[in-house]
Enzyme design. Sequence first.
Site, PDB file in Angstrom:
ATOM      1  N   SER A 179       0.873  -1.177   0.000  1.00 46.57           N
ATOM      2  CA  SER A 179       0.000   0.000   0.000  1.00 46.57           C
ATOM      3  C   SER A 179       0.908   1.224   0.000  1.00 46.57           C
ATOM      4  CB  SER A 179      -0.934  -0.024   1.200  1.00 46.57           C
ATOM      5  OG  SER A 179      -0.183   0.021   2.378  1.00 46.57           O
TER       6      SER A 179
ATOM      7  N   LYS B  89      -2.261   4.550  -5.097  1.00 53.29           N
ATOM      8  CA  LYS B  89      -3.638   4.225  -5.499  1.00 53.29           C
ATOM      9  C   LYS B  89      -4.502   5.475  -5.488  1.00 53.29           C
ATOM     10  CE  LYS B  89      -4.436   1.100  -2.704  1.00 53.29           C
ATOM     11  NZ  LYS B  89      -5.231   1.075  -1.528  1.00 53.29           N
TER      12      LYS B  89
ATOM     13  N   GLU C  86      -9.404  -8.272   5.476  1.00 48.93           N
ATOM     14  CA  GLU C  86     -10.435  -7.255   5.718  1.00 48.93           C
ATOM     15  C   GLU C  86     -10.978  -6.610   4.443  1.00 48.93           C
ATOM     16  OE1 GLU C  86      -8.698  -4.515   8.463  1.00 48.93           O
ATOM     17  OE2 GLU C  86      -7.288  -3.731   7.005  1.00 48.93           O
TER      18      GLU C  86
ATOM     19  N   GLN D 252       2.037 -10.613 -10.272  1.00 46.10           N
ATOM     20  CA  GLN D 252       1.327 -11.822 -10.720  1.00 46.10           C
ATOM     21  C   GLN D 252       0.548 -12.435  -9.557  1.00 46.10           C
ATOM     22  OE1 GLN D 252       3.856 -14.615 -12.855  1.00 46.10           O
ATOM     23  NE2 GLN D 252       5.157 -12.954 -13.560  1.00 46.10           N
TER      24      GLN D 252
ATOM     25  N   LYS E 197       5.033 -10.032 -19.956  1.00 46.79           N
ATOM     26  CA  LYS E 197       4.858 -10.963 -18.827  1.00 46.79           C
ATOM     27  C   LYS E 197       3.570 -10.662 -18.076  1.00 46.79           C
ATOM     28  CE  LYS E 197       9.264 -12.732 -17.316  1.00 46.79           C
ATOM     29  NZ  LYS E 197      10.313 -12.627 -16.331  1.00 46.79           N
TER      30      LYS E 197
ATOM     31  N   CYS F 201      -5.095  26.698  12.954  1.00 46.53           N
ATOM     32  CA  CYS F 201      -5.800  26.093  14.076  1.00 46.53           C
ATOM     33  C   CYS F 201      -4.988  26.212  15.377  1.00 46.53           C
ATOM     34  CB  CYS F 201      -6.191  24.656  13.743  1.00 46.53           C
ATOM     35  SG  CYS F 201      -7.620  24.119  14.701  1.00 46.53           S
TER      36      CYS F 201
ATOM     37  N   GLY G  37      -1.987  26.603  15.555  1.00 49.95           N
ATOM     38  CA  GLY G  37      -1.045  27.681  15.220  1.00 49.95           C
ATOM     39  C   GLY G  37      -1.637  29.058  15.438  1.00 49.95           C
TER      40      GLY G  37
ATOM     41  N   ARG H 226     -11.515  21.497  19.209  1.00 51.67           N
ATOM     42  CA  ARG H 226     -12.419  21.446  20.341  1.00 51.67           C
ATOM     43  C   ARG H 226     -12.410  22.767  21.119  1.00 51.67           C
ATOM     44  NH1 ARG H 226     -14.597  16.629  21.250  1.00 51.67           N
ATOM     45  NH2 ARG H 226     -12.996  15.194  20.556  1.00 51.67           N
TER      46      ARG H 226
ATOM     47  N   HIS I   1      -9.062  25.318   9.094  1.00 47.81           N
ATOM     48  CA  HIS I   1      -7.965  24.732   8.315  1.00 47.81           C
ATOM     49  C   HIS I   1      -8.093  25.124   6.843  1.00 47.81           C
ATOM     50  CE1 HIS I   1      -6.285  21.999  11.386  1.00 47.81           C
ATOM     51  NE2 HIS I   1      -7.521  21.983  11.859  1.00 47.81           N
TER      52      HIS I   1
ATOM     53  N   GLU J 153      -6.090  24.792   4.582  1.00 48.10           N
ATOM     54  CA  GLU J 153      -5.414  23.838   3.693  1.00 48.10           C
ATOM     55  C   GLU J 153      -6.368  22.849   3.031  1.00 48.10           C
ATOM     56  OE1 GLU J 153      -5.011  24.025   6.997  1.00 48.10           O
ATOM     57  OE2 GLU J 153      -4.705  22.060   7.941  1.00 48.10           O
TER      58      GLU J 153
HETATM   59  N1  GLN Z   1      -5.928  21.239  19.893  1.00 51.88           N
HETATM   60  C1  GLN Z   1      -6.651  22.379  19.401  1.00 51.88           C
HETATM   61  C2  GLN Z   1      -8.154  22.202  19.593  1.00 51.88           C
HETATM   62  O1  GLN Z   1      -8.638  21.112  19.717  1.00 51.88           O
HETATM   63  C3  GLN Z   1      -6.328  22.652  17.960  1.00 51.88           C
HETATM   64  C4  GLN Z   1      -6.820  21.587  17.034  1.00 51.88           C
HETATM   65  C5  GLN Z   1      -6.189  21.648  15.680  1.00 51.88           C
HETATM   66  O2  GLN Z   1      -5.144  22.252  15.498  1.00 51.88           O
HETATM   67  N2  GLN Z   1      -6.798  20.998  14.706  1.00 51.88           N
HETATM   68  O3  GLN Z   1      -8.870  23.178  19.608  1.00 51.88           O
END
Ligand code: GLN
Length: 567
Positions: free
Chosen positions: A40, A44, A177, A219, A250, A413, A415, A497, A542, A544
């Site tokens: 893996s 893929k 699995e 194979q 082959k 986040c 950061g 959170r 986030h 990203e």
């Molecule tokens: N630990 C932090 C929170 O739960 C930041 C979470 C994160 O960076 N995704 O709020």
Amino acid sequence: MVESLVYWSCFEIFFHVIFLFIMAKKTRPKYIFVVGGVLSGVGKGVTTASIGAIMKAKGFKTTALKADPYINVDAGTMNPIEHGEVFVTDDKDETDQDMGNYERFLDIDLTSMNYMTTGRVYQTVINNERSMKYKGRCVQVVPHIPEEIIGRIKRAQKHHDADMVIIEIGGTVGEYENILFLEAIRELKMANPDDVAVVLVSYLPVPAHLGEMKTKPTQHASRLLNQAGLQADMIVARGRMELDKPRREKLATFCGVQKENCISAPDVPSIYEIPSRFEDQNVGNKLLKILDMSPRKTDLAPWHAFVKKIHNSTKEVTIAVVGKYFGTGSFTLADSYISVIESVKHAAWFNNVKPILEWVDSEEFEKDPKKLLELKKYDGIIVPGGFGTRGIEGIISAIQFAREKKIPYLGLCYGMQLATIEFARHVLGKKGAHTVEVNDKTPHPIIIVNPFQAKNIAEEKYGGTMRLGAYDCDLIAGTQTRKAYGTAHISERHRHRYEFNNEYREEMDSAGLKVVGVNPESDLVEIVELENHPFFVGTQFHPEFKSRPMRPHPLFREFVKAAKGEK
Ligand code: GLN
């Protein structure tokens, strides 16, 4: 007169039948399954995403699904160091990192319908049984589990109104699995023989002492597929080298795959070259032929131009990703932060520079603060998302360094949360300021937990209970962030959170760390931005997850622009 009426109605009927025939052919959805052999982690996901990109470039409405064989209901409860990034969808699902590749290559937003795990499939079947949906019948692994798998694939097809559905099965064939997913493919193919294609992505090793590419493991993988009642229609031969003629022959002979359907897939410098590489071998039309369809033109011009841009971006920009000790070394890091890495790349190529990313372990700064000076050599610093207490003081020192030395900074986040803590400690003079995640007795709880989340934590309800998925955010006029986005209202994806404590908002804002993005319903702080700095932005969400190869995320774009020194 009568004769001509008869003639015309025959004529009409004839065309009607032809029309219906064409429509029936056109509207029948097609399913391409991508399964793995030998190892893996050999591509893929990128193969699935690239086939998707090609089908989209042929004008098909295309969607992609991931089926993961583990019991976890979602990827949210798995360690990202071992399993890779948790990719979050708009509709709050915590999914596999491959979903990010599909979104990036197909430039579409996926939903929780595009993701399933064995756990999720069983959960539905068991819930159905509890609510008498099987009307008193005996509920069995076969047929009810494959039936639910097929049902999920079909519901996703309908939801996205897709002509083409590409489904990746996690892991490799022959794993215990995986069996029920393969059984689902077998049953779907039996019911729709012309509408299902199976692509085996397999690895062809080149053992150092032989210096020759070996087909035998593939194979074996092909035989394992046969044991499950399936025959590969196409083999994507991954390896260090091109697939040469003898080995292609082959594979064809021993795996029962047409010679031309054995596709050479050697390592390439950038994954974004794969759609073009596949298209050079006519992968798209070969799949259409397998699926009983006529060939179609592929418009890959934007991909070709994009790849050219990648190659032409030679001036380097060096970005440090600062975080806690990242586990088992840099191999796994790339997977844990794949969306961050890809976002930096998209932004760099947009700015015509070549991204160089380096991982910096924040615990080094805790052991030896002089090491902070080494951060000077970077053009920009990112602190990505994270959890827990390890390496946190080191990260805070790095953020202070970026703020004071005016090095472009992007906090994602955690950061963002740690940037506000750093500011509270060193600019507002609040000694011991912290997040309650690390110190719940802090005199200055800058980052807090709301009552709703406190209940989840107390009851150990960790699965799928964070603040997840898309939330709206209003941007303040006249800010760098608003200018970057070019709009006043945005929506971004969350996974955390803890939250910024609004009691500190005014003080922080008037001292220069501006609150520039707020959720309109909850008034939660979503983005902060520092005054008088080339670029210093922290986001509670986030960004990203929403960057696309040819449409970099505005914040990453401006961050890299500042890093390359154009602000
Ligand atoms: N630990 C932090 C929170 O739960 C930041 C979470 C994160 O960076 N995704 O709020």
